[in-house]
Scaffold this motif. Structure first.
Motif, PDB file in Angstrom:
ATOM      1  N   TRP A  22       0.863  -1.170   0.000  1.00 49.11           N
ATOM      2  CA  TRP A  22       0.000   0.000   0.000  1.00 49.11           C
ATOM      3  C   TRP A  22       0.899   1.220   0.000  1.00 49.11           C
ATOM      4  CZ3 TRP A  22      -4.698  -0.803  -1.393  1.00 49.11           C
ATOM      5  CH2 TRP A  22      -5.376  -1.970  -1.016  1.00 49.11           C
ATOM      6  N   MET A  23       0.532   2.232  -0.755  1.00 48.32           N
ATOM      7  CA  MET A  23       1.431   3.383  -0.859  1.00 48.32           C
ATOM      8  C   MET A  23       0.651   4.661  -1.153  1.00 48.32           C
ATOM      9  SD  MET A  23       3.133   2.200  -4.478  1.00 48.32           S
ATOM     10  CE  MET A  23       2.200   2.265  -6.027  1.00 48.32           C
ATOM     11  N   ARG A  24       1.197   5.766  -0.664  1.00 47.64           N
ATOM     12  CA  ARG A  24       0.630   7.098  -0.926  1.00 47.64           C
ATOM     13  C   ARG A  24       1.688   8.139  -0.633  1.00 47.64           C
ATOM     14  NH1 ARG A  24       0.163   9.635   3.843  1.00 47.64           N
ATOM     15  NH2 ARG A  24      -0.582   8.536   5.693  1.00 47.64           N
ATOM     16  N   ASP A  25       1.423   9.362  -1.066  1.00 48.40           N
ATOM     17  CA  ASP A  25       2.309  10.471  -0.719  1.00 48.40           C
ATOM     18  C   ASP A  25       2.212  10.766   0.769  1.00 48.40           C
ATOM     19  OD1 ASP A  25       3.418  11.486  -3.313  1.00 48.40           O
ATOM     20  OD2 ASP A  25       1.298  11.661  -3.800  1.00 48.40           O
ATOM     21  N   GLU A  26       3.311  11.206   1.332  1.00 46.79           N
ATOM     22  CA  GLU A  26       3.366  11.609   2.732  1.00 46.79           C
ATOM     23  C   GLU A  26       4.064  12.954   2.809  1.00 46.79           C
ATOM     24  OE1 GLU A  26       2.241  10.367   5.589  1.00 46.79           O
ATOM     25  OE2 GLU A  26       3.295  11.855   6.806  1.00 46.79           O
ATOM     26  N   PRO A  27       3.449  14.037   3.332  1.00 45.64           N
ATOM     27  CA  PRO A  27       2.076  14.085   3.820  1.00 45.64           C
ATOM     28  C   PRO A  27       1.054  13.857   2.693  1.00 45.64           C
ATOM     29  CG  PRO A  27       3.062  16.281   3.758  1.00 45.64           C
ATOM     30  CD  PRO A  27       4.148  15.308   3.443  1.00 45.64           C
ATOM     31  N   LEU A  28      -0.205  13.753   3.090  1.00 42.56           N
ATOM     32  CA  LEU A  28      -1.279  13.504   2.133  1.00 42.56           C
ATOM     33  C   LEU A  28      -1.269  14.527   0.997  1.00 42.56           C
ATOM     34  CD1 LEU A  28      -4.199  12.797   4.634  1.00 42.56           C
ATOM     35  CD2 LEU A  28      -3.022  11.095   3.223  1.00 42.56           C
ATOM     36  N   ARG A  29      -1.504  14.048  -0.220  1.00 40.71           N
ATOM     37  CA  ARG A  29      -1.584  14.946  -1.383  1.00 40.71           C
ATOM     38  C   ARG A  29      -2.523  14.305  -2.390  1.00 40.71           C
ATOM     39  NH1 ARG A  29       0.287  15.200  -6.376  1.00 40.71           N
ATOM     40  NH2 ARG A  29       0.709  17.244  -7.290  1.00 40.71           N
ATOM     41  N   PRO A  30      -3.476  15.054  -2.936  1.00 41.97           N
ATOM     42  CA  PRO A  30      -4.402  14.470  -3.915  1.00 41.97           C
ATOM     43  C   PRO A  30      -3.646  13.922  -5.121  1.00 41.97           C
ATOM     44  CG  PRO A  30      -5.171  16.637  -3.208  1.00 41.97           C
ATOM     45  CD  PRO A  30      -3.777  16.474  -2.669  1.00 41.97           C
ATOM     46  N   LEU A  31      -4.055  12.745  -5.585  1.00 40.50           N
ATOM     47  CA  LEU A  31      -3.356  12.061  -6.682  1.00 40.50           C
ATOM     48  C   LEU A  31      -3.515  12.802  -8.010  1.00 40.50           C
ATOM     49  CD1 LEU A  31      -1.790   9.344  -7.122  1.00 40.50           C
ATOM     50  CD2 LEU A  31      -3.943   8.398  -7.966  1.00 40.50           C
ATOM     51  N   ASP A  32      -2.446  12.816  -8.778  1.00 42.96           N
ATOM     52  CA  ASP A  32      -2.503  13.248 -10.181  1.00 42.96           C
ATOM     53  C   ASP A  32      -1.517  12.375 -10.972  1.00 42.96           C
ATOM     54  OD1 ASP A  32      -0.037  14.315  -9.510  1.00 42.96           O
ATOM     55  OD2 ASP A  32      -0.726  16.394  -9.517  1.00 42.96           O
ATOM     56  N   HIS A  33      -1.432  12.598 -12.288  1.00 45.49           N
ATOM     57  CA  HIS A  33      -0.577  11.730 -13.107  1.00 45.49           C
ATOM     58  C   HIS A  33       0.879  11.775 -12.666  1.00 45.49           C
ATOM     59  CE1 HIS A  33      -4.059  12.029 -15.853  1.00 45.49           C
ATOM     60  NE2 HIS A  33      -3.663  10.853 -16.275  1.00 45.49           N
ATOM     61  N   ALA A  34       1.373  12.957 -12.328  1.00 46.24           N
ATOM     62  CA  ALA A  34       2.787  13.087 -11.954  1.00 46.24           C
ATOM     63  C   ALA A  34       3.071  12.302 -10.671  1.00 46.24           C
ATOM     64  CB  ALA A  34       3.154  14.563 -11.775  1.00 46.24           C
ATOM     65  N   ALA A  35       2.174  12.405  -9.692  1.00 44.97           N
ATOM     66  CA  ALA A  35       2.358  11.668  -8.436  1.00 44.97           C
ATOM     67  C   ALA A  35       2.256  10.170  -8.676  1.00 44.97           C
ATOM     68  CB  ALA A  35       1.323  12.118  -7.412  1.00 44.97           C
ATOM     69  N   LEU A  36       1.338   9.772  -9.568  1.00 43.37           N
ATOM     70  CA  LEU A  36       1.178   8.354  -9.893  1.00 43.37           C
ATOM     71  C   LEU A  36       2.459   7.806 -10.546  1.00 43.37           C
ATOM     72  CD1 LEU A  36      -0.612   5.838 -10.115  1.00 43.37           C
ATOM     73  CD2 LEU A  36      -1.672   6.848 -12.154  1.00 43.37           C
ATOM     74  N   ALA A  37       3.048   8.593 -11.447  1.00 42.00           N
ATOM     75  CA  ALA A  37       4.312   8.176 -12.081  1.00 42.00           C
ATOM     76  C   ALA A  37       5.395   7.976 -11.026  1.00 42.00           C
ATOM     77  CB  ALA A  37       4.751   9.213 -13.117  1.00 42.00           C
ATOM     78  N   ALA A  38       5.485   8.897 -10.092  1.00 41.60           N
ATOM     79  CA  ALA A  38       6.517   8.786  -9.049  1.00 41.60           C
ATOM     80  C   ALA A  38       6.269   7.577  -8.155  1.00 41.60           C
ATOM     81  CB  ALA A  38       6.565  10.069  -8.223  1.00 41.60           C
ATOM     82  N   LEU A  39       5.006   7.322  -7.822  1.00 38.82           N
ATOM     83  CA  LEU A  39       4.678   6.162  -6.983  1.00 38.82           C
ATOM     84  C   LEU A  39       5.121   4.847  -7.638  1.00 38.82           C
ATOM     85  CD1 LEU A  39       1.207   7.337  -5.673  1.00 38.82           C
ATOM     86  CD2 LEU A  39       3.083   6.603  -4.196  1.00 38.82           C
TER      87      LEU A  39
END
Lengths: 272, 272
Positions: free
Chosen positions: A168-185
């Motif tokens: 399970w994974m997400r940005d820390e601190p919380l940040r609404p998902l977008d394509h750029a964040a998804l690519a980094a994940l």
């Protein structure tokens, strides 16, 4: 952090366009061992295409090649929409530091239209996020502080024998998902060779790709939800190995697939 | 054909370097529906990098983006070794017709050294080549005459319900394997959407990648042997689908993995 502050991810991927090139800066907060976290570099390259004044459509595919480690210093990105069609657009991109290319990329943007739809891949059955503790690396690298990862299976510290990781994974601190964040994940997985050998060895991603399989509305709807990451390897051989991964929403939407080819320094004998 | 004649594959990927750019020609023999067979374009881009006078090492990874269909006409390829390191080299490439970019690519070359080695993926258990008849397309496209494919499972004509194909494949007529031919073979699979819907719909590959997981000696040793191709899909959605594939030697060596993202025109209703 309150939501009124700038998220570190947005700070690290911030670009200014001078009418010809994009200007940004490698941040120490997102550094890895001998270069920036590959995911933040990939996100920055994608962002340059997204911000281009001639950009049409939304991200479909991104390939990023790590040619040399960028330093903690300013950089420029040359983002060229080399071909724009009725429903797709192709970018060729270069990241430049001190007059030398450190990263190359291609990105494809396009228009999505309703069509026959079917998900063929199977989402693994895993415990819910609340049932898995947050992973804490024994000697965390700077970029890791910006990711909240719950390692369900397949780390350097468990007894899983294959090279498959669920997390399970997400940005820390919380940040609404977008394509750029998804690519980094897509680049947050522990290197497959660590999972297999149960110890770190020197590694470096050579090339990295993301296919975006969900539309922006679906991605936006997910907000700050934790996502399920799946990563596998097919072969480790003569100094290189690959990774094939998937990112799923908790309700079973396949958001992206990702691949990478990685250099490894792993001697034939078990000793390092 | 005797081996003293030029193989059609070598004819279609022939390039002449003028000291600055490579010159070639799209051949009608390798045409597909609305452009050249993507595999021959990918092989031609790889060949440009291979032939570059400053090329070092051997192919590790190739990504090709199909920006527009090339016509049956001459083209130029701009192949730039943008970064050369001690053990890797990065190319950015463009194919140009009439002053317009029709294809972009990146290629990574590198030096392979002995290392710890392990194959994680499992080769499917399938009947030997001799037990499977050659596939004959009902309305073959020009490029198909140059491939000998035995469809083990997963075509538009069998009752397989998932989108997974296994096939034996090789060049026709016989031609010793090399990286360029291997890259092209990665694009010989019937489009996943045909396998799923059991009928053709308009499609077009947007981006295509190959990771080379075997060394040149291993590839050369295979000669004209038939190879096992495996192709799967993960998701069909909003006008696009993906393909993830593997190529194996008969004795179980994983030679390459491949991915592609493909545009499809498949209406929501079952009717075309």
């Amino acid at each position: 952090m309150s939501f009124s502050e700038v998220h570190p991810f947005d700070d690290a991927t911030r670009l200014v366009f001078d009418g010809e090139r994009f200007h940004g800066e490698v941040k120490p907060e997102y550094y890895n061992m001998v270069g920036p976290f590959g995911g933040i570099t990939a996100a920055t390259m994608l962002r340059a295409a997204e911000l281009h004044p001639r950009r049409l459509g939304e991200p479909l595919a991104l390939t990023v090649n790590f040619a040399a480690p960028a330093r903690v210093a300013p950089f420029e990105i040359d983002a060229v929409p080399v071909r724009t069609n009725r429903s797709t657009q192709h970018f060729t991109l270069s990241m430049i530091q001190d007059g030398e290319i450190v990263t190359t990329a291609t990105a494809v943007f396009g228009v999505r239209r309703e069509s026959w739809s079917h998900t063929e891949a199977q989402m693994p059955v895993v415990p819910p996020p609340g049932a898995v503790p947050r992973f804490q690396a024994p000697t965390p690298l700077p970029w890791m502080q910006w990711y909240h990862v719950r390692l369900i299976r397949g780390s350097a510290f468990d007894d899983v024998e294959d090279a498959t990781t669920y997390q399970w994974m997400r940005d820390e601190p919380l940040r609404p998902l977008d394509h750029a964040a998804l690519a980094a994940l897509c680049d947050t997985f522990v290197p497959r060779v660590y999972v297999k050998l149960k110890r770190p060895v020197p590694i470096g991603t050579v090339t990295f790709s993301v296919y975006f399989l969900a539309d922006p509305n679906t991605i936006a709807r997910l907000g700050t939800n934790e996502l399920l990451g799946v990563a596998r390897a097919t072969r480790f051989h003569q100094g290189y190995f690959d990774q094939i991964g998937e990112v799923w929403s908790q309700d079973g939407v396949l958001l992206a697939t990702t691949t990478q080819l990685v250099y490894m320094k792993a001697p034939v004998s078990g000793s390092s």
